[in-house]
Scaffold this motif. Structure first.
Motif, PDB file in Angstrom:
ATOM      1  N   GLN A 181     -41.617  23.245  38.509  1.00 58.07           N
ATOM      2  CA  GLN A 181     -40.178  22.800  38.345  1.00 58.07           C
ATOM      3  C   GLN A 181     -40.012  22.977  36.538  1.00 58.07           C
ATOM      4  O   GLN A 181     -39.738  22.758  35.852  1.00 58.07           O
ATOM      5  N   LYS A 182     -40.584  21.972  36.464  1.00 60.98           N
ATOM      6  CA  LYS A 182     -41.434  21.976  34.465  1.00 60.98           C
ATOM      7  C   LYS A 182     -41.819  23.445  34.157  1.00 60.98           C
ATOM      8  O   LYS A 182     -40.426  23.380  33.278  1.00 60.98           O
ATOM      9  N   ASN A 183     -41.706  23.803  34.723  1.00 59.55           N
ATOM     10  CA  ASN A 183     -42.205  25.064  33.741  1.00 59.55           C
ATOM     11  C   ASN A 183     -40.406  26.202  33.830  1.00 59.55           C
ATOM     12  O   ASN A 183     -40.994  26.739  32.776  1.00 59.55           O
ATOM     13  N   THR A 184     -40.527  25.997  35.135  1.00 60.52           N
ATOM     14  CA  THR A 184     -38.435  26.335  35.247  1.00 60.52           C
ATOM     15  C   THR A 184     -37.737  25.863  33.429  1.00 60.52           C
ATOM     16  O   THR A 184     -37.134  26.187  33.141  1.00 60.52           O
ATOM     17  N   ALA A 185     -37.968  24.403  33.887  1.00 58.79           N
ATOM     18  CA  ALA A 185     -37.040  24.012  33.083  1.00 58.79           C
ATOM     19  C   ALA A 185     -37.667  24.371  31.544  1.00 58.79           C
ATOM     20  O   ALA A 185     -36.670  24.439  30.429  1.00 58.79           O
ATOM     21  N   LEU A 186     -38.758  24.404  30.828  1.00 55.88           N
ATOM     22  CA  LEU A 186     -39.519  24.314  30.090  1.00 55.88           C
ATOM     23  C   LEU A 186     -38.833  26.035  29.948  1.00 55.88           C
ATOM     24  O   LEU A 186     -38.321  26.603  28.144  1.00 55.88           O
ATOM     25  N   ASP A 187     -38.756  26.874  30.442  1.00 57.16           N
ATOM     26  CA  ASP A 187     -38.578  28.569  29.957  1.00 57.16           C
ATOM     27  C   ASP A 187     -36.886  28.098  29.990  1.00 57.16           C
ATOM     28  O   ASP A 187     -36.183  29.161  29.091  1.00 57.16           O
ATOM     29  N   LEU A 188     -36.024  27.717  30.617  1.00 60.01           N
ATOM     30  CA  LEU A 188     -34.771  27.284  30.649  1.00 60.01           C
ATOM     31  C   LEU A 188     -34.363  27.223  28.894  1.00 60.01           C
ATOM     32  O   LEU A 188     -33.699  27.607  28.536  1.00 60.01           O
ATOM     33  N   LEU A 189     -35.314  25.502  28.600  1.00 65.15           N
ATOM     34  CA  LEU A 189     -35.272  25.497  27.303  1.00 65.15           C
ATOM     35  C   LEU A 189     -35.624  26.348  26.301  1.00 65.15           C
ATOM     36  O   LEU A 189     -34.425  26.170  24.961  1.00 65.15           O
ATOM     37  N   ALA A 190     -36.645  26.602  26.356  1.00 63.93           N
ATOM     38  CA  ALA A 190     -36.376  27.899  25.414  1.00 63.93           C
ATOM     39  C   ALA A 190     -36.019  29.053  25.345  1.00 63.93           C
ATOM     40  O   ALA A 190     -35.588  29.159  23.966  1.00 63.93           O
ATOM     41  N   LEU A 191     -35.385  29.609  26.110  1.00 67.95           N
ATOM     42  CA  LEU A 191     -34.302  30.474  26.141  1.00 67.95           C
ATOM     43  C   LEU A 191     -32.989  30.259  25.969  1.00 67.95           C
ATOM     44  O   LEU A 191     -32.716  30.860  24.813  1.00 67.95           O
ATOM     45  N   GLU A 192     -32.679  28.921  26.305  1.00 69.67           N
ATOM     46  CA  GLU A 192     -31.436  28.587  25.202  1.00 69.67           C
ATOM     47  C   GLU A 192     -31.987  27.804  22.812  1.00 69.67           C
ATOM     48  O   GLU A 192     -30.765  28.089  22.862  1.00 69.67           O
ATOM     49  N   ARG A 193     -32.974  27.329  23.588  1.00 74.18           N
ATOM     50  CA  ARG A 193     -33.667  27.434  22.013  1.00 74.18           C
ATOM     51  C   ARG A 193     -33.240  29.098  21.790  1.00 74.18           C
ATOM     52  O   ARG A 193     -32.761  28.504  20.232  1.00 74.18           O
ATOM     53  N   GLN A 194     -33.453  29.175  22.219  1.00 73.39           N
ATOM     54  CA  GLN A 194     -33.687  30.709  21.190  1.00 73.39           C
ATOM     55  C   GLN A 194     -32.300  31.687  21.007  1.00 73.39           C
ATOM     56  O   GLN A 194     -32.090  31.851  19.884  1.00 73.39           O
ATOM     57  N   ARG A 195     -31.130  31.220  22.090  1.00 69.68           N
ATOM     58  CA  ARG A 195     -29.954  31.859  21.885  1.00 69.68           C
ATOM     59  C   ARG A 195     -29.359  30.899  20.773  1.00 69.68           C
ATOM     60  O   ARG A 195     -28.490  32.035  20.074  1.00 69.68           O
TER      61      ARG A 195
END
Length: 402
Positions: A181-195
């Motif tokens: 779950q942490k990795n999924t959250a970090l992936d989504l956070l990284a994607l939003e940050r990139q956007r």
């Protein structure tokens, strides 16, 4: 302390966190190993004392290797292997689960560490190895069981193994789920940050977006030799009165998207659109003459492209452009929906030149012509009176010198 690693999920921050956690856990485990080695040695169990002592020596050796190119991987693998095997050897040396005070439980730190430092797939393999050690330990324990209740010796050993394994399985599954779950959250956070970063980069010049990311505020610069361009679509107001909103927006999008492409090709910075007017500039970086040349080439290409669009769609539209070079103040305004803008007398002159130009005409000031005269053809228009401004020497840009 270490060489930078490639980006993983949320980037260098996560790799740095893994490094720090591994070093911290190594020091903690080393401290515990020193204590156990001293304790066993004090009671005369020198063979048992040598096992945690070996762990101390190995840990310190691999800590010193951290500066090596593969130092982190070496330390990680050595820690996972040592924390898995050495407690098991210690249990074996001391005579089983009970006689060793269930020291083999420390082996569980291996799959838990693998979750944090190596990922869920590798951690699963380390956990299977831990369960196998528990089963082997059960076989070691079986002959030494002393019956103090009615349960058979085999059942007692099996329950011992089941209790250790059961708690470990629950803990591992919960930790594994948490890590997932942490990795999924970090992936989504990284994607939003990139956007978000891409959106900022699309809205602002690169140098400005970097300063914003570093939370540098306020952003305000005085820039010399900036060439400002105003391009206005003549006849668009009448077109908008006779067409549907969808058609109006689609046409503007087609025209201004084409202008954006030309701006990128010529190294210009789009500032904004105001209705059917397009504002851009060059000179945020680079030399004055090169910037002015890019602006002139933008104007010629934009004029040509609009004529083609108008001809294809059989529209009664044209373009007029004003260009001037001078000093401006540039900065970012606002906290929400902020924008990069430029101000100053040079901006006013460029806007007035655009308003004064005839349809299909590119009207430039003498300040710009001085920078491009050896590369472009211009026709002098004499001194032109601009609304709300003193007269300015003006020229019509007619083409480039082949």
């Amino acid at each position: 302390m270490f060489a930078q690693s490639p980006l993983i999920r949320s980037g260098n921050e996560e790799v740095g966190l893994q490094h720090r956690l591994l070093i911290l856990s190594t020091f903690m485990m080393t401290g515990a190993a020193v204590f156990w080695s001293a304790l066993y040695g004090y009671f005369g169990e020198f063979a048992a004392a040598a096992i945690p002592g070996t762990y101390v020596v190995l840990s310190l050796a691999f800590l010193l290797a951290l500066k090596h190119r593969h130092g982190f991987a070496l330390l990680r693998t050595s820690q996972l292997a040592a924390s898995l095997l050495l407690p098991f050897f210690l249990m074996w040396e001391l005579g089983g689960f009970v006689n060793s005070s269930a020291v083999v439980v420390w082996s569980f730190t291996s799959p838990i560490g693998a979750l944090m430092f190596a990922g869920r797939r590798q951690a699963a393999l380390w956990f299977v190895a831990f369960i196998l050690l528990i089963l082997i330990g059960s076989a070691i324990e079986y002959p030494a069981v002393t019956l103090d209740n009615l349960l058979p010796a085999g059942v007692i050993v099996a329950l011992f193994a089941m209790n250790l394994s059961g708690v470990s399985i629950v803990a591992f599954v919960m930790m594994s789920y948490f890590v997932k779950q942490k990795n999924t959250a970090l992936d989504l956070l990284a994607l939003e940050r990139q956007r978000s970063e891409q959106l900022i980069e699309n809205m602002l010049p690169n140098s400005i977006s970097e300063r914003l990311k570093n939370e540098q505020r306020p952003i305000a610069d005085q820039l010399d030799d900036v060439t400002i361009i105003f391009a206005d679509i003549v006849g668009f107001t009448g077109y908008a009165m006779d067409h549907d909103p969808d058609e109006i927006v689609q046409l503007l999008d087609q025209i201004f998207s084409d202008f954006d492409r030309i701006s990128d090709d010529q190294g210009l910075e789009k500032i904004k659109t105001i209705g059917d007017a397009y504002m851009a500039c060059s000179g945020l970086q680079g030399t004055a003459d090169a910037n002015a040349k890019g602006a002139a080439q933008f104007a010629l290409t934009a004029m040509k492209d609009l004529k083609k669009i108008v001809a294809d769609k059989r529209l009664d539209l044209d373009l007029r452009i004003g260009i001037h070079t001078g000093t401006v103040v540039a900065g970012v305004i606002g906290e929400r929906k902020y924008s990069y803008d430029i101000w100053g007398d040079a901006v006013n002159i460029a806007a007035r030149l655009q308003q004064t130009a005839l349809p299909g005409e590119i009207l430039m000031s003498g300040a710009t012509v001085e920078l491009i005269s050896s590369h472009f053809n211009t026709e002098p228009q004499g001194t032109t009176t601009l609304k709300g401004h003193t007269p300015v020497d003006t020229f019509v840009l007619t083409g480039s010198i082949s």
